[in-house]
Motif scaffolding. Structure first.
Motif, mmCIF file in Angstrom:
data_model
loop_
_atom_site.group_PDB
_atom_site.id
_atom_site.type_symbol
_atom_site.label_atom_id
_atom_site.label_comp_id
_atom_site.label_asym_id
_atom_site.label_seq_id
_atom_site.Cartn_x
_atom_site.Cartn_y
_atom_site.Cartn_z
ATOM 1 N N ALA A 149 0.809 -1.216 0.000
ATOM 2 C CA ALA A 149 0.000 0.000 0.000
ATOM 3 C C ALA A 149 0.844 1.268 0.000
ATOM 4 O O ALA A 149 1.959 1.295 0.543
ATOM 5 N N ASP A 150 0.290 2.314 -0.612
ATOM 6 C CA ASP A 150 0.843 3.663 -0.501
ATOM 7 C C ASP A 150 0.195 4.423 0.650
ATOM 8 O O ASP A 150 0.768 5.378 1.173
ATOM 9 N N ARG A 151 -1.011 4.032 0.996
ATOM 10 C CA ARG A 151 -1.760 4.607 2.103
ATOM 11 C C ARG A 151 -2.511 3.473 2.809
ATOM 12 O O ARG A 151 -2.960 2.531 2.163
ATOM 13 N N ILE A 152 -2.658 3.577 4.129
ATOM 14 C CA ILE A 152 -3.432 2.607 4.894
ATOM 15 C C ILE A 152 -4.507 3.360 5.668
ATOM 16 O O ILE A 152 -4.212 4.356 6.340
ATOM 17 N N VAL A 153 -5.755 2.888 5.562
ATOM 18 C CA VAL A 153 -6.877 3.519 6.255
ATOM 19 C C VAL A 153 -7.458 2.504 7.232
ATOM 20 O O VAL A 153 -7.823 1.391 6.847
ATOM 21 N N ALA A 167 -3.404 0.721 19.447
ATOM 22 C CA ALA A 167 -2.561 -0.475 19.338
ATOM 23 C C ALA A 167 -2.524 -0.987 17.902
ATOM 24 O O ALA A 167 -1.473 -1.442 17.419
ATOM 25 N N ILE A 168 -3.656 -0.909 17.214
ATOM 26 C CA ILE A 168 -3.706 -1.343 15.812
ATOM 27 C C ILE A 168 -2.810 -0.461 14.955
ATOM 28 O O ILE A 168 -2.062 -0.942 14.096
ATOM 29 N N ARG A 169 -2.852 0.836 15.181
ATOM 30 C CA ARG A 169 -2.001 1.763 14.426
ATOM 31 C C ARG A 169 -0.526 1.483 14.680
ATOM 32 O O ARG A 169 0.283 1.513 13.749
ATOM 33 N N ARG A 170 -0.173 1.209 15.927
ATOM 34 C CA ARG A 170 1.233 0.897 16.233
ATOM 35 C C ARG A 170 1.662 -0.390 15.551
ATOM 36 O O ARG A 170 2.793 -0.498 15.051
ATOM 37 N N ARG A 171 0.769 -1.363 15.540
ATOM 38 C CA ARG A 171 1.091 -2.640 14.903
ATOM 39 C C ARG A 171 1.318 -2.456 13.411
ATOM 40 O O ARG A 171 2.267 -2.998 12.835
ATOM 41 N N ILE A 172 0.449 -1.692 12.763
ATOM 42 C CA ILE A 172 0.595 -1.443 11.330
ATOM 43 C C ILE A 172 1.886 -0.676 11.051
ATOM 44 O O ILE A 172 2.627 -0.982 10.114
ATOM 45 N N ALA A 173 2.153 0.340 11.889
ATOM 46 C CA ALA A 173 3.365 1.146 11.701
ATOM 47 C C ALA A 173 4.620 0.300 11.849
ATOM 48 O O ALA A 173 5.627 0.531 11.164
ATOM 49 N N ALA A 174 4.579 -0.696 12.743
ATOM 50 C CA ALA A 174 5.726 -1.585 12.894
ATOM 51 C C ALA A 174 5.900 -2.479 11.673
ATOM 52 O O ALA A 174 7.021 -2.827 11.297
ATOM 53 N N ASN A 176 4.830 -1.703 8.508
ATOM 54 C CA ASN A 176 5.208 -0.903 7.338
ATOM 55 C C ASN A 176 5.279 0.569 7.738
ATOM 56 O O ASN A 176 4.294 1.300 7.646
ATOM 57 N N PRO A 177 6.444 1.024 8.191
ATOM 58 C CA PRO A 177 6.599 2.425 8.612
ATOM 59 C C PRO A 177 6.737 3.411 7.462
ATOM 60 O O PRO A 177 6.899 4.603 7.687
ATOM 61 N N THR A 178 6.686 2.943 6.225
ATOM 62 C CA THR A 178 6.924 3.818 5.078
ATOM 63 C C THR A 178 5.671 4.529 4.586
ATOM 64 O O THR A 178 5.761 5.367 3.698
ATOM 65 N N VAL A 179 4.482 4.195 5.121
ATOM 66 C CA VAL A 179 3.255 4.779 4.579
ATOM 67 C C VAL A 179 2.454 5.488 5.665
ATOM 68 O O VAL A 179 2.490 5.108 6.831
ATOM 69 N N PRO A 180 1.687 6.531 5.294
ATOM 70 C CA PRO A 180 0.798 7.190 6.250
ATOM 71 C C PRO A 180 -0.353 6.266 6.632
ATOM 72 O O PRO A 180 -0.854 5.501 5.806
ATOM 73 N N ILE A 181 -0.784 6.349 7.890
ATOM 74 C CA ILE A 181 -1.925 5.593 8.390
ATOM 75 C C ILE A 181 -3.015 6.589 8.750
ATOM 76 O O ILE A 181 -2.802 7.479 9.585
ATOM 77 N N LEU A 182 -4.187 6.461 8.133
ATOM 78 C CA LEU A 182 -5.264 7.427 8.293
ATOM 79 C C LEU A 182 -6.465 6.785 8.967
ATOM 80 O O LEU A 182 -6.675 5.565 8.875
ATOM 81 N N VAL A 218 9.559 -2.298 5.030
ATOM 82 C CA VAL A 218 8.433 -3.186 5.280
ATOM 83 C C VAL A 218 8.965 -4.479 5.887
ATOM 84 O O VAL A 218 9.935 -5.035 5.406
ATOM 85 N N HIS A 219 8.316 -4.939 6.939
ATOM 86 C CA HIS A 219 8.748 -6.210 7.538
ATOM 87 C C HIS A 219 7.505 -6.892 8.112
ATOM 88 O O HIS A 219 7.222 -6.802 9.300
ATOM 89 N N VAL A 220 6.731 -7.514 7.249
ATOM 90 C CA VAL A 220 5.450 -8.094 7.626
ATOM 91 C C VAL A 220 5.566 -9.605 7.684
ATOM 92 O O VAL A 220 6.067 -10.234 6.747
ATOM 93 N N HIS A 221 5.083 -10.196 8.763
ATOM 94 C CA HIS A 221 5.006 -11.647 8.864
ATOM 95 C C HIS A 221 3.545 -12.060 8.840
ATOM 96 O O HIS A 221 2.720 -11.487 9.545
ATOM 97 N N HIS A 222 3.210 -13.029 8.027
ATOM 98 C CA HIS A 222 1.844 -13.497 7.871
ATOM 99 C C HIS A 222 1.663 -14.779 8.678
ATOM 100 O O HIS A 222 2.179 -15.834 8.308
ATOM 101 N N HIS A 223 0.934 -14.665 9.807
ATOM 102 C CA HIS A 223 0.658 -15.818 10.669
ATOM 103 C C HIS A 223 1.935 -16.537 11.095
ATOM 104 O O HIS A 223 1.938 -17.748 11.304
#
Length: 331
Positions: A149-153, A167-174, A176-182, A218-223
């Motif tokens: 994503a370029d943006r996360i809502v 907490a959800i915003r912090r988790r998302i930021a961890a 992928n810190p490269t995109v704005p979270i709205l 980006v450093h995302v782990h899926h399950h």
């Protein structure tokens, strides 16, 4: 570049079933800044409900419905035909077009489909890839959506307690810190939400650094499954020969296969003072854009987002581009 600036900016909104994509778009359409907007809704079933909701909230909006199948896997050029008819029927030139994907579509797959459609790319300019995260079910969000994503809502924040939303915003930021979270409930400013493309929709100028987003990783782990973890690499080198570079990228793409999700780069050209902007989604390479001389600084920077299994291919690309430098992966 002048002709590209005048095309409608096409943005893609992705997210799971029931994540709140339609409600987000409906709220946006009510804002004055969303005039001259077209919306294409992709329903997985044969009967469209989302377009009825959007038509009710914004009766003057240009709407199109693509039924029975995801854009990313259905054959043909339904999307480009829908966009062509929408542009032709609009009483005034459209400023932007928003594509709402089905709840089962992958964001990168839809972007790749757009990249492969040369007719569509001749009518629009790609703007933002937007991932919608349901605050009431954050674990159901696909890691691939967040990574690409370029943006996360974050939607439905009014249905959870503030500490949970934070907490959800912090988790998302961890992840992928490269995109704005709205916050979807706060009615995001359309210019902030959509203005993520190579060309600034307000000034018409190239926004190379903001588009590339070469800070963070980006450093995302899926399950928790390591083979499915998604990472990003930043490759920094000096000027490159474009012909050789394109061959190296194609070689990397073949080696990475479906693990490659997205690639962006601002490349200093050995033979031209004007740098090149390049983009690749999965196996689809977008036509490079020649920027102005002022947009370059003599460096080539390429960001690759891929699953962990692509690591050998990405690191081999970096070694080919510069024997003295390697891909920088930030854990």
């Amino acid at each position: 570049m002048t002709g590209v600036r005048n095309r409608p900016a096409l943005s893609v909104v992705g997210g799971g079933l029931g994540a709140g994509k339609t409600s987000l778009i409906a709220r946006l359409l009510e804002q004055p800044g969303m005039g001259r907007t077209g919306v294409v809704v992709n329903e997985f079933g044969e009967f469209g409900v989302d377009d009825l909701m959007l038509g009710s909230s914004a009766p003057d909006a240009q709407l199109a419905l693509l039924r029975n199948g995801c854009i990313c896997c259905r054959p043909g050029n339904d999307l480009s035909e829908a966009v062509r008819k929408m542009i032709a029927a609009a009483p005034e030139p459209l400023v932007r077009i928003v594509v709402e994907t089905s709840g089962v579509a992958e964001l990168s797959a839809v972007l790749a489909k757009i990249g492969a459609d040369h007719v569509l790319r001749g009518m629009v300019r790609l703007d933002a890839a937007i991932a919608v995260v349901d605050a009431t079910a954050p674990d159901e969000t696909r890691a691939e959506h967040i990574a690409c994503a370029d943006r996360i809502v974050v939607t439905k924040t009014d249905l959870v307690v503030p500490i949970a939303a934070a907490a959800i915003r912090r988790r998302i930021a961890a992840m992928n810190p490269t995109v704005p979270i709205l916050d979807g409930q706060a009615r995001p400013d359309p210019d902030v939400l959509f203005n993520a493309g190579l060309i600034d929709g307000r000034s018409g100028e190239v926004q190379a650094d903001a588009w590339l987003r070469a800070q963070g990783s980006v450093h995302v782990h899926h399950h928790g499954e390591n083979p499915d973890s998604i990472r990003s690499w930043l490759i920094e080198t000096g000027p490159q020969d474009w012909t050789q570079l394109s061959q190296h990228i194609a070689r990397m793409s073949r080696a990475a296969g479906p693990a490659l999700l997205r690639l962006k780069g601002i490349v200093a050209d050995r033979d031209d003072a004007r740098p090149l902007a390049l983009q690749m989604v999965r196996d689809q390479i977008y036509r490079p854009v020649r920027l102005t001389r002022e947009a370059g600084d003599g460096r080539s920077r390429i960001v690759v987002i891929a699953r962990a299994t692509a690591a050998p291919a990405v690191e081999a690309l970096a070694k080919r581009l510069s024997a003295a430098e390697v891909a920088i992966e930030v854990p």
